[in-house]
Scaffold this active site. Sequence first.
Site, PDB file in Angstrom:
ATOM      1  N   HIS A  84      51.495 105.012  36.348  1.00 35.91           N
ATOM      2  CA  HIS A  84      52.093 103.890  36.069  1.00 35.91           C
ATOM      3  C   HIS A  84      53.603 103.593  35.855  1.00 35.91           C
ATOM      4  O   HIS A  84      53.951 102.915  36.849  1.00 35.91           O
ATOM      5  CB  HIS A  84      51.346 103.178  35.040  1.00 35.91           C
ATOM      6  CG  HIS A  84      51.818 101.744  34.880  1.00 35.91           C
ATOM      7  ND1 HIS A  84      52.598 101.411  33.932  1.00 35.91           N
ATOM      8  CD2 HIS A  84      51.063 100.791  35.259  1.00 35.91           C
ATOM      9  CE1 HIS A  84      52.887 100.071  33.893  1.00 35.91           C
ATOM     10  NE2 HIS A  84      52.016  99.466  34.914  1.00 35.91           N
TER      11      HIS A  84
ATOM     12  N   GLU B 126      41.153 101.337  39.622  1.00 37.72           N
ATOM     13  CA  GLU B 126      42.685 100.924  40.108  1.00 37.72           C
ATOM     14  C   GLU B 126      43.578 101.792  39.569  1.00 37.72           C
ATOM     15  O   GLU B 126      43.421 102.403  38.476  1.00 37.72           O
ATOM     16  CB  GLU B 126      43.140  99.532  39.324  1.00 37.72           C
ATOM     17  CG  GLU B 126      44.200  98.821  39.603  1.00 37.72           C
ATOM     18  CD  GLU B 126      45.634  99.217  38.687  1.00 37.72           C
ATOM     19  OE1 GLU B 126      46.653  99.033  38.925  1.00 37.72           O
ATOM     20  OE2 GLU B 126      45.265  99.997  37.527  1.00 37.72           O
TER      21      GLU B 126
ATOM     22  N   GLU C 106      47.544 100.613  43.708  1.00 42.37           N
ATOM     23  CA  GLU C 106      48.880  99.558  43.614  1.00 42.37           C
ATOM     24  C   GLU C 106      50.198 100.765  44.146  1.00 42.37           C
ATOM     25  O   GLU C 106      50.265 101.791  43.525  1.00 42.37           O
ATOM     26  CB  GLU C 106      48.997  99.017  42.272  1.00 42.37           C
ATOM     27  CG  GLU C 106      50.378  98.503  41.959  1.00 42.37           C
ATOM     28  CD  GLU C 106      50.602  97.996  40.703  1.00 42.37           C
ATOM     29  OE1 GLU C 106      51.907  97.572  40.380  1.00 42.37           O
ATOM     30  OE2 GLU C 106      49.624  97.882  39.975  1.00 42.37           O
TER      31      GLU C 106
ATOM     32  N   HIS D 175      40.793  99.392  35.114  1.00 39.91           N
ATOM     33  CA  HIS D 175      42.222  99.406  35.142  1.00 39.91           C
ATOM     34  C   HIS D 175      42.824 100.907  34.699  1.00 39.91           C
ATOM     35  O   HIS D 175      42.502 101.600  33.834  1.00 39.91           O
ATOM     36  CB  HIS D 175      42.774  98.492  34.195  1.00 39.91           C
ATOM     37  CG  HIS D 175      44.186  98.203  34.214  1.00 39.91           C
ATOM     38  ND1 HIS D 175      45.068  98.203  33.121  1.00 39.91           N
ATOM     39  CD2 HIS D 175      45.058  97.975  35.436  1.00 39.91           C
ATOM     40  CE1 HIS D 175      46.224  98.110  33.468  1.00 39.91           C
ATOM     41  NE2 HIS D 175      46.370  97.838  34.605  1.00 39.91           N
TER      42      HIS D 175
ATOM     43  N   ASP E 174      47.982 103.601  40.245  1.00 37.10           N
ATOM     44  CA  ASP E 174      49.386 103.310  40.386  1.00 37.10           C
ATOM     45  C   ASP E 174      49.948 104.462  41.293  1.00 37.10           C
ATOM     46  O   ASP E 174      49.878 105.818  40.656  1.00 37.10           O
ATOM     47  CB  ASP E 174      50.256 102.902  39.392  1.00 37.10           C
ATOM     48  CG  ASP E 174      49.529 101.768  38.441  1.00 37.10           C
ATOM     49  OD1 ASP E 174      49.776 100.669  38.656  1.00 37.10           O
ATOM     50  OD2 ASP E 174      48.898 102.180  37.606  1.00 37.10           O
TER      51      ASP E 174
END
Length: 291
Positions: A82, A67, A150, A40, A69
Site C-alpha cells: 500500500h 482488494e 488499485e 480491503h 495495491d
Amino acid sequence: MHARAVAATTTALLGTAALLLPSSDVRAADDGERPTVIAHRGASAYAPENTLAAVDTAARLGIQWVENDVQRTKDGKLVVIHDDSLQRTTDVEQVFPSRAPWKVKDFTAAEIARLDAGSWFGPSYAGTHVPTLEQYVHRVDRNHQKLLLEIKNPTLYPGIEQQTLKVLSNEGWLDSGHLASRLIVQSFSADSVRTVHQLKPGVKTGLLGTPSVADLPALAQFTDQINPSHTTITTGYVATVHAFDGAHGKPLEVFAWTVNSAETARQVAGYGVDGLISNKPDVVRDATGGS
C-alpha cells in the site's frame, strides 16, 4: 449519457454541496439489494495487509472479492504493497538501516523479497513476504476469488498501467471469464483509469474518490465505478452516480470504503451502494447480508 442522467442533471443544479449534506432518506435494508463485500488489502484486520496470508484469510471467511495495491520496484517489478515506503509494514529499517526513507521504488524486487512483512502484525506471521503481483494473482486464482486492483501512486511509476495489464494478461487474467466478472482496476488518478480503459477497453475500471456531479459525464466515458470514502456520500449522491451509464453501458456503480463496523455497514448499505470495502469483511457481510 443514459436517459436517467436527466434526473442527475436536475440534481446537479442543486449543487454538489447539497448532495453531501446528511440525508434521512436511507434505503431500507430489506429491499432485496445486497452489496458486494470486498476484503480491503485482503482481510487486513485479521492478517498482515496485502499479503498472501490476508488473501487466504479472506477465502477462509468466504469472501469472494479482495482488494490490493500495486507499486513498482527499482528494477521494474510490480509488488503488492500500500505505502510508497516499506517502513510501516516491513522490517526494512533493520535490514537496510542506511537507506532511509525506504521507498519501494529505491529497492529491487530481490531486496524486497528479503523483508519480513508479517512480524509487525503479529509473531505468528513472522517471515511473511511482500508478494509480487504474479504471486498475488496466482493465489487469488487458486482460491477462486475476484480482484479489485488499485494502481497506487501512478505518477511515481510512468507506464505502470501498461505494465500491470501485461502482467495480468501473462497470468491469464484478461481472458473473457476474468473480464466478465472477476477483475476491476481502480485508481485515485483519473488519468490512470483513462489510460487503462484506452489500453484495454474490456477491463472494468473504478475511480477512487468523490468527484463532483459536474464531472460525472466526462468520467463515465472511461470508468464503470465511482468508489468514494463512505464518509463523503449520501443517498442522493449515490443515486446521482447511478443515473449515469459508465464505459460499458451499465449504470455507474459505487463501492464505498473503508467500512468496518456493523452499524456503519448497515447505514452505508442503506445509501444504495453496490459494494462495501472492509478490513473486516465478515462483519460487514453478516450485517448487510452482502456477498
